[in-house]
Design a protein around this motif. Structure first.
Motif, PDB file in Angstrom:
ATOM      1  N   GLU A  11      -0.941  40.627 -25.136  1.00  0.00           N
ATOM      2  CA  GLU A  11      -0.785  40.802 -26.582  1.00  0.00           C
ATOM      3  C   GLU A  11      -1.990  40.239 -27.344  1.00  0.00           C
ATOM      4  N   ASN A  12      -3.112  40.116 -26.665  1.00  0.00           N
ATOM      5  CA  ASN A  12      -4.390  39.635 -27.217  1.00  0.00           C
ATOM      6  C   ASN A  12      -4.347  38.192 -27.699  1.00  0.00           C
ATOM      7  N   GLU A  13      -3.490  37.386 -27.086  1.00  0.00           N
ATOM      8  CA  GLU A  13      -3.462  35.964 -27.404  1.00  0.00           C
ATOM      9  C   GLU A  13      -4.332  35.230 -26.391  1.00  0.00           C
ATOM     10  N   PRO A  14      -5.196  34.323 -26.861  1.00  0.00           N
ATOM     11  CA  PRO A  14      -6.058  33.598 -25.922  1.00  0.00           C
ATOM     12  C   PRO A  14      -5.240  32.624 -25.083  1.00  0.00           C
ATOM     13  N   LEU A  15      -5.341  32.768 -23.767  1.00  0.00           N
ATOM     14  CA  LEU A  15      -4.644  31.873 -22.848  1.00  0.00           C
ATOM     15  C   LEU A  15      -5.561  30.761 -22.364  1.00  0.00           C
ATOM     16  N   TYR A  16      -6.860  31.045 -22.350  1.00  0.00           N
ATOM     17  CA  TYR A  16      -7.818  30.081 -21.811  1.00  0.00           C
ATOM     18  C   TYR A  16      -9.209  30.455 -22.294  1.00  0.00           C
ATOM     19  N   ILE A  17      -9.904  29.507 -22.888  1.00  0.00           N
ATOM     20  CA  ILE A  17     -11.318  29.695 -23.235  1.00  0.00           C
ATOM     21  C   ILE A  17     -12.029  28.402 -22.877  1.00  0.00           C
ATOM     22  N   HIS A  18     -13.029  28.539 -22.010  1.00  0.00           N
ATOM     23  CA  HIS A  18     -13.781  27.372 -21.569  1.00  0.00           C
ATOM     24  C   HIS A  18     -15.262  27.666 -21.760  1.00  0.00           C
TER      25      HIS A  18
END
Length: 138
Positions: A11-18
């Motif tokens: 649903e285009n929700e960020p789960l992980y950004i590093h």
């Protein structure tokens, strides 16, 4: 190698950004959200065209002045985005594919954990180790 790795849910929700360097984190959030439209366009056009729908690697989504953004979509519509520096000319398409395979493999291992609920933010140490191995310097 990579300066940022992101995992975005169906649903285009960020789960992980590093990110490698924590200072431009907001810039990478913006780049990841901007590339979601390109990913959507490429995935819908690949079903209309005669391209192989099983191809998960989307290739170069778009270049900016400083970075190149690559995309990958799983069969379950989880999106992986890897951002590399534009001046890194030693990276080939095959190298980027291998990075995505490592991230995908780490994601599959993490999702198999019975204590992880799909759609939650990713906090797995093993996943972090896999991402750090991709982001190591040459």
């Amino acid at each position: 190698m990579a300066v940022s790795v992101a995992v975005v849910g169906r649903e285009n929700e960020p789960l992980y950004i590093h990110t490698k360097n924590p200072e431009p984190t907001l810039q990478f959030h913006y780049i990841v959200h901007t590339c979601l439209d390109v990913i959507e366009e490429k995935t819908t056009s690949s079903t209309k065209n005669s391209q192989d729908p099983r191809e998960l690697y989307l290739g170069l989504l778009y270049p900016t002045e400083d970075f190149k953004v690559y995309g990958y979509v799983t069969n379950t519509k989880i999106k992986f985005v890897i951002i590399v520096e534009s001046m890194n000319a030693t990276l080939r398409d095959n190298d980027i594919r291998m990075m995505f395979r490592k991230v995908h493999s780490a994601y599959v291992s993490m999702i198999g954990n019975p204590f992880y609920s799909p759609g939650d933010k990713i906090k797995s140490k093993q996943f972090q180790i896999a991402v750090d191995s991709i982001m190591k310097t040459e």
